[in-house]
Write an enzyme that holds these catalytic residues in place. Structure first.
Site, PDB file in Angstrom:
ATOM      1  N   GLY A  94       0.824  -1.197   0.000  1.00  0.00           N
ATOM      2  CA  GLY A  94       0.000   0.000   0.000  1.00  0.00           C
ATOM      3  C   GLY A  94       0.855   1.243   0.000  1.00  0.00           C
ATOM      4  N   ASP A 215      -9.481   8.057   5.886  1.00  0.00           N
ATOM      5  CA  ASP A 215      -9.177   7.231   4.712  1.00  0.00           C
ATOM      6  C   ASP A 215      -9.991   5.942   4.745  1.00  0.00           C
ATOM      7  OD1 ASP A 215      -7.891   6.868   2.264  1.00  0.00           O
ATOM      8  OD2 ASP A 215      -6.257   5.721   3.162  1.00  0.00           O
TER       9      ASP A 215
END
Length: 453
Positions: A94, A215
């Site tokens: 990520g 997020d």
């Protein structure tokens, strides 16, 4: 028309600080203990630790965090746990960096049980850095909730920054919803995941000093072997304002397709921004489509803009539902979930529900029984409990659950090879192995079933 974007989006936006050398000053531990006593009843905020003048030692941060039992690992230990960060142990990557599967043996650390773990390693050339690493330690080291991923420990050694989490067997929701082509998540499993994530957001927002996740997206919702949802990746999380106040930031961070419009356009950040992001994920769960997909027809590329008007038209909902569900869902539940998503996706933050209200709306959907019987096949986890109903083999003997499903699988494979036997096998499997989502849910409970892979 697509929302105007005032920032150049990346999956996760930028690092604000690079790692600094470890300070081994002998005076720091004493100051750290003083700070720890002063805030014994108050959660440390990110600013308490990240300010240059903070006396808290980053090399032994766990002793300063309220209620923390974090382990401090050495880089050598983590290399041993992950087979020297072998590619064969790579789980994914990520914005922070690569994530590896690791194994803790009972001899590694007294009091630390043997278990599988996920080790996240900071990419020194990536978009994130020391600040995001510190945010994860600060928040996950102090906050505890059943739907919050468990941070076991960390490594702070020279420029190296690593995090050690509990291992989540089913990966993340993004992979399960969009990349798992062998089986689709059934309706009740999707609602179960949505409820777990909503409960965690409600917990964060209801802290004495609220936490804004910032997020929230499918990729940050991890799933254990029983499809229990747990939020992860707190690198962009921040302590929120209290009351009706809002943060105003010139550095908009998050993921395109999930961020609230007022945050994108003005920089105003409140807990309602998380509510909007939740609405996006709920819409993805309903439709089985990503929030943004440039391969779709032009008017359908941005899911929220295209689908939100349809959510308030109950006569059109069936046309946008995930076709892989094959109609196996509660019609009443879909209407209520769609209405909730519509509210969450309002452009007016004050028109959105709180996350506690979201939880109260979603929880009753698990009890709805208007789900038609259909073709979904569920298997019991070998480590879980067995159904109360005994299984009977062809010769009349009672057989174990695991062996029964293996025999059914072989019989169905033979049926595909011999087409003329198809009808007989289909009828047989209907009486033994095929159950509606609702029936299995009631028989096994929310945590004891999973779709057949």
């Amino acid at each position: 028309m697509a929302l105007k974007r005032v920032v150049s989006w990346r999956i996760i936006l930028p690092s604000c600080a690079k790692a600094s050398k470890k300070n081994n000053s002998s005076s720091e531990p004493n100051k750290s203990n003083i700070i720890s006593k002063q805030v014994s009843l108050q959660r440390l905020s990110l600013s308490d630790v990240s300010n240059p003048g903070s006396p808290i030692s980053l090399s032994d941060l766990s002793s300063s965090l309220v209620g923390s039992n974090l382990h401090i690992f050495t880089l050598k230990e983590l290399k041993k746990m992950t087979n020297n960060f072998s590619k064969s142990e790579l789980l994914g990557e990520g914005g922070f960096g690569p994530v590896y599967r690791g194994s803790i043996c009972d001899k590694l650390r007294p009091g630390l049980e043997s278990q599988l773990v996920a080790v996240k390693k900071l990419d020194l050339n990536g978009s994130q850095g020391h600040k995001e690493w510190l945010a994860e330690v600060i928040f996950l080291g102090q906050l505890k909730h059943p739907h919050l991923v468990n941070l076991i420990g960390y490594c702070y050694e020279d420029e190296h920054r690593l995090l050690v989490y509990e291992y989540m067997a089913k990966g993340n929701l993004d992979d399960q919803l969009f990349k798992n082509y062998s089986a689709t998540l059934p309706w009740l499993t999707r609602i179960k995941i949505a409820i777990g994530a909503a409960q965690c957001l409600a917990f964060l927002h209801e802290e004495e000093q609220p936490v804004i996740y910032r997020d929230f997206k499918a990729a940050n919702i991890l799933l254990d072997s029983d499809y229990n949802a747990k939020l992860s990746d707190f690198g962009l999380a921040t302590d929120g304002p209290q009351g009706d106040d809002s943060h105003i930031t010139t550095c908009v961070m998050g993921t395109e397709g999930y961020a609230a419009p007022e945050y994108i356009n003005t920089g105003h950040l409140t807990t309602m921004c998380d509510v909007f992001s939740f609405g996006v994920v709920l819409l993805e769960l309903l439709m089985g489509k990503r929030s943004i997909d440039k391969n779709r027809p032009r008017r359908e590329q941005y899911l929220v803009e295209w689908a939100r008007p349809i959510l308030k038209d109950c006569h059109r909902l069936n046309h946008i539902m995930d076709p892989r569900l094959e109609g196996q869902y509660s019609t009443a539940g879909v209407k209520k979930a769609a209405a909730l998503a519509y509210q969450c996706l309002s452009h007016n933050p004050k028109s959105r529900p709180t996350m506690r209200a979201v939880v109260k709306t979603l929880e009753p959907l698990l009890e709805l029984t208007d789900i038609p019987s259909g073709p979904f096949v569920f298997t019991v986890n070998p480590e879980g409990k067995k159904c109360d109903e005994p299984r009977i083999g062809n010769n009349g003997e009672e057989i174990e659950e695991k062996k029964y499903y293996e025999k059914e699988r072989i019989r169905q494979q033979r049926g595909r090879k011999h087409h003329h036997r198809g009808r007989r096998i289909k009828a047989s499997s209907r009486s033994r192995a095929v159950h509606s989502d609702t029936t299995l849910y009631k028989a096994l409970g929310t945590s004891l079933y999973s779709p057949k892979n």
